[in-house]
Design a protein around this motif. Structure first.
Motif, PDB file in Angstrom:
ATOM      1  N   THR A  13       0.841  -1.204   0.000  1.00  0.00           N
ATOM      2  CA  THR A  13       0.000   0.000   0.000  1.00  0.00           C
ATOM      3  C   THR A  13       0.875   1.254   0.000  1.00  0.00           C
ATOM      4  N   CYS A  14       0.344   2.288  -0.631  1.00  0.00           N
ATOM      5  CA  CYS A  14       1.043   3.572  -0.644  1.00  0.00           C
ATOM      6  C   CYS A  14       0.057   4.687  -0.982  1.00  0.00           C
ATOM      7  N   ARG A  15       0.513   5.927  -0.817  1.00  0.00           N
ATOM      8  CA  ARG A  15      -0.397   7.057  -1.025  1.00  0.00           C
ATOM      9  C   ARG A  15      -0.796   7.215  -2.482  1.00  0.00           C
ATOM     10  N   ASN A  16       0.171   6.987  -3.385  1.00  0.00           N
ATOM     11  CA  ASN A  16      -0.086   7.237  -4.806  1.00  0.00           C
ATOM     12  C   ASN A  16       0.466   6.085  -5.651  1.00  0.00           C
ATOM     13  N   PRO A  17      -0.325   5.017  -5.820  1.00  0.00           N
ATOM     14  CA  PRO A  17       0.173   3.833  -6.542  1.00  0.00           C
ATOM     15  C   PRO A  17       0.687   4.153  -7.945  1.00  0.00           C
ATOM     16  N   ASN A  18       0.065   5.107  -8.644  1.00  0.00           N
ATOM     17  CA  ASN A  18       0.528   5.402 -10.010  1.00  0.00           C
ATOM     18  C   ASN A  18       1.878   6.108 -10.023  1.00  0.00           C
ATOM     19  N   GLY A  19       2.297   6.646  -8.877  1.00  0.00           N
ATOM     20  CA  GLY A  19       3.544   7.390  -8.829  1.00  0.00           C
ATOM     21  C   GLY A  19       4.737   6.557  -8.388  1.00  0.00           C
ATOM     22  N   SER A  20       4.524   5.285  -8.064  1.00  0.00           N
ATOM     23  CA  SER A  20       5.652   4.458  -7.587  1.00  0.00           C
ATOM     24  C   SER A  20       6.159   3.565  -8.716  1.00  0.00           C
ATOM     25  N   THR A  21       7.239   4.003  -9.362  1.00  0.00           N
ATOM     26  CA  THR A  21       7.782   3.177 -10.460  1.00  0.00           C
ATOM     27  C   THR A  21       8.325   1.858  -9.906  1.00  0.00           C
ATOM     28  N   GLY A  22       8.819   1.896  -8.683  1.00  0.00           N
ATOM     29  CA  GLY A  22       9.345   0.662  -8.066  1.00  0.00           C
ATOM     30  C   GLY A  22       8.259  -0.397  -7.949  1.00  0.00           C
ATOM     31  N   LEU A  23       7.084  -0.005  -7.474  1.00  0.00           N
ATOM     32  CA  LEU A  23       5.983  -0.971  -7.334  1.00  0.00           C
ATOM     33  C   LEU A  23       5.456  -1.401  -8.697  1.00  0.00           C
ATOM     34  N   ILE A  24       5.391  -0.454  -9.632  1.00  0.00           N
ATOM     35  CA  ILE A  24       4.889  -0.793 -10.982  1.00  0.00           C
ATOM     36  C   ILE A  24       5.819  -1.828 -11.632  1.00  0.00           C
ATOM     37  N   SER A  80      -0.542  -7.288  -5.028  1.00  0.00           N
ATOM     38  CA  SER A  80      -1.660  -6.335  -5.166  1.00  0.00           C
ATOM     39  C   SER A  80      -1.166  -4.988  -4.664  1.00  0.00           C
ATOM     40  N   ILE A  81      -1.539  -3.934  -5.365  1.00  0.00           N
ATOM     41  CA  ILE A  81      -1.150  -2.583  -4.931  1.00  0.00           C
ATOM     42  C   ILE A  81      -2.430  -1.805  -4.618  1.00  0.00           C
ATOM     43  N   LEU A  82      -2.525  -1.304  -3.383  1.00  0.00           N
ATOM     44  CA  LEU A  82      -3.727  -0.577  -2.959  1.00  0.00           C
ATOM     45  C   LEU A  82      -3.337   0.801  -2.442  1.00  0.00           C
ATOM     46  N   GLN A  83      -4.264   1.749  -2.592  1.00  0.00           N
ATOM     47  CA  GLN A  83      -4.007   3.116  -2.136  1.00  0.00           C
ATOM     48  C   GLN A  83      -4.300   3.229  -0.648  1.00  0.00           C
ATOM     49  N   LEU A  84      -3.368   3.761   0.105  1.00  0.00           N
ATOM     50  CA  LEU A  84      -3.576   3.979   1.549  1.00  0.00           C
ATOM     51  C   LEU A  84      -2.705   5.147   2.017  1.00  0.00           C
ATOM     52  N   ASP A  85      -3.366   6.108   2.628  1.00  0.00           N
ATOM     53  CA  ASP A  85      -2.658   7.223   3.270  1.00  0.00           C
ATOM     54  C   ASP A  85      -2.957   7.099   4.755  1.00  0.00           C
ATOM     55  N   VAL A  86      -1.930   6.995   5.594  1.00  0.00           N
ATOM     56  CA  VAL A  86      -2.192   6.740   7.024  1.00  0.00           C
ATOM     57  C   VAL A  86      -2.932   7.889   7.707  1.00  0.00           C
ATOM     58  N   ASN A 104     -10.387   6.513   6.235  1.00  0.00           N
ATOM     59  CA  ASN A 104     -11.258   5.778   5.299  1.00  0.00           C
ATOM     60  C   ASN A 104     -10.452   4.955   4.294  1.00  0.00           C
ATOM     61  N   SER A 105      -9.227   5.404   3.962  1.00  0.00           N
ATOM     62  CA  SER A 105      -8.399   4.604   3.039  1.00  0.00           C
ATOM     63  C   SER A 105      -7.872   3.342   3.733  1.00  0.00           C
ATOM     64  N   ILE A 106      -7.701   3.417   5.053  1.00  0.00           N
ATOM     65  CA  ILE A 106      -7.258   2.231   5.813  1.00  0.00           C
ATOM     66  C   ILE A 106      -8.407   1.216   5.874  1.00  0.00           C
ATOM     67  N   GLU A 107      -9.614   1.727   6.145  1.00  0.00           N
ATOM     68  CA  GLU A 107     -10.786   0.836   6.210  1.00  0.00           C
ATOM     69  C   GLU A 107     -11.049   0.176   4.866  1.00  0.00           C
ATOM     70  N   ALA A 108     -10.913   0.956   3.779  1.00  0.00           N
ATOM     71  CA  ALA A 108     -11.145   0.401   2.429  1.00  0.00           C
ATOM     72  C   ALA A 108     -10.129  -0.704   2.127  1.00  0.00           C
ATOM     73  N   GLY A 154      -1.094   7.060  12.648  1.00  0.00           N
ATOM     74  CA  GLY A 154      -1.380   6.316  11.413  1.00  0.00           C
ATOM     75  C   GLY A 154      -1.105   4.823  11.528  1.00  0.00           C
ATOM     76  N   PRO A 155       0.105   4.413  11.889  1.00  0.00           N
ATOM     77  CA  PRO A 155       0.399   2.977  11.961  1.00  0.00           C
ATOM     78  C   PRO A 155      -0.501   2.234  12.953  1.00  0.00           C
ATOM     79  N   ILE A 156      -0.891   2.911  14.039  1.00  0.00           N
ATOM     80  CA  ILE A 156      -1.746   2.245  15.027  1.00  0.00           C
ATOM     81  C   ILE A 156      -3.148   2.033  14.450  1.00  0.00           C
ATOM     82  N   LEU A 157      -3.654   3.025  13.692  1.00  0.00           N
ATOM     83  CA  LEU A 157      -4.967   2.839  13.061  1.00  0.00           C
ATOM     84  C   LEU A 157      -4.910   1.712  12.025  1.00  0.00           C
ATOM     85  N   VAL A 158      -3.776   1.585  11.354  1.00  0.00           N
ATOM     86  CA  VAL A 158      -3.619   0.473  10.399  1.00  0.00           C
ATOM     87  C   VAL A 158      -3.732  -0.854  11.151  1.00  0.00           C
TER      88      VAL A 158
END
Ligand SMILES: NC(=O)c1ccc[n+]([C@@H]2O[C@H](COP(=O)([O-])OP(=O)(O)OC[C@H]3O[C@@H](n4cnc5c(N)ncnc54)[C@H](OP(=O)(O)O)[C@@H]3O)[C@@H](O)[C@H]2O)c1
Length: 285
Positions: free
Chosen positions: A62-73, A84-90, A94-98, A150-154
């Protein structure tokens, strides 16, 4: 796999939960790991090594901007079926719940959760303080929000998904939650002072994690929750502060992630609530 007569002996509510877990788990043989904060740096390296070192393991990055991470792509090109790559901003709960909902639907479980996100400095916004006179409320709040809250909510939202079988394989008797802290978060080890926001946000992360670990133990929940110091690692985060670091004390992200994964893979139930350095040594609070 549960035997037929064992299933028949179960109360109906438990049976339906078990069926759901079994049907989800059946699709995936290996461990399911989540790496939060995976766009770059040590987090991205965790994803790479988890995929390369276990040909049955699935990784949710997970990361804030999946389209911006060339490493993950690039990793997705190599490991299309198992990444799987999912969008999550700590800072966006709501992004953590999703993310938790998506993992539940696709995999039904998580065996390993790594919180790798963190901030030390942001140009024009957050600078590590050298003196009390530079301490700002906004810097303290931002560091706490990203590095501790953030990490605790995750962990909170992934908790219902955490099942035994952490690390690379599925043989372990605990699920593992590992959050990247920093030695500077240790109160006992604080001899230099400075870096008030970053240092105290990691101290808060440590205390919150320790508190969670006590609850897991009390509830006999088979989860080991640990904190890790990766050493000083050559990443974007440390780059502006590497001038005084001796060459042999500046680690590559490959070396650090390999050492930390080795610690994670060796975690036992009694390690719940411990704070480890890159070399497996415990760090004082
Ligand atoms: N490098 C070191 O020497 C060192 C030493 C001690 C501890 N640590 C800890 O190790 C961890 C990894 O550090 P690193 O060196 O790999 O840092 P890095 O290269 O700067 O990477 C930081 C990661 O955190 C992510 N992140 C920042 N804010 C976020 C947010 N609001 N939500 C989700 N993700 C967010 C970044 O994503 P974006 O790409 O979207 O910004 C990036 O993936 C951190 O917790 C750090 O405190 C590092």
């Amino acid at each position: 796999m549960l035997r037929y007569h064992a299933l028949m002996a179960m109360p109906s509510r438990l049976l339906s939960v078990t069926r759901t877990l079994c049907s989800a788990a059946l699709k995936f043989d290996g461990a399911v790991s989540m790496v939060q904060g995976a766009s770059r740096g040590i987090g991205l390296e965790f994803v790479k090594q988890l995929l390369e070192n276990n040909d049955k393991g699935h990784v949710v990055a997970t990361c804030r901007n999946p389209n911006g991470s060339t490493g993950l792509i690039n990793l997705k090109d190599r490991f299309a079926e198992r990444l799987s790559i999912l969008q999550l901003d700590v800072t966006m709960e709501n992004s953590i719940e999703a993310t938790a909902r998506s993992i539940k639907e696709t995999y039904g479980r998580l065996n390993l959760l790594i919180n790798a996100s963190g901030i030390l400095s942001i140009p024009e916004v957050l600078q590590p303080e050298t003196t009390l006179s530079k301490v700002e409320k906004s810097s303290l709040m931002l560091a706490y929000e990203v590095n501790a809250v953030g990490p605790i909510l995750v962990i909170k939202h992934m908790w219902p998904l955490l099942k035994v079988g952490g690390g690379y394989g599925t043989e372990k008797d605990v699920a593992v939650v590992a959050s990247l802290s920093a030695r500077v978060g240790s109160i006992g080890d604080n001899r230099l002072g400075g870096w008030h926001s970053y240092r105290s946000s990691k101290t808060a992360l440590n205390q919150l994690t320790k508190t969670i670990s006590v609850e897991f133990a009390r509830k006999k929940d088979p989860i080991a929750c640990i904190l890790l110091h990766p050493g000083t690692v050559d990443t974007d985060l440390s780059r502006p502060y590497q001038r005084n670091v001796p060459q042999d004390k500046l680690f590559t992200k490959e070396f650090s992630a390999q050492k930390l994964l080795s610690t994670i893979n060796n975690v036992k139930r009694h390690d719940n609530g411990k704070f480890f350095a890159w070399d497996g040594q415990e760090i004082p609070w």
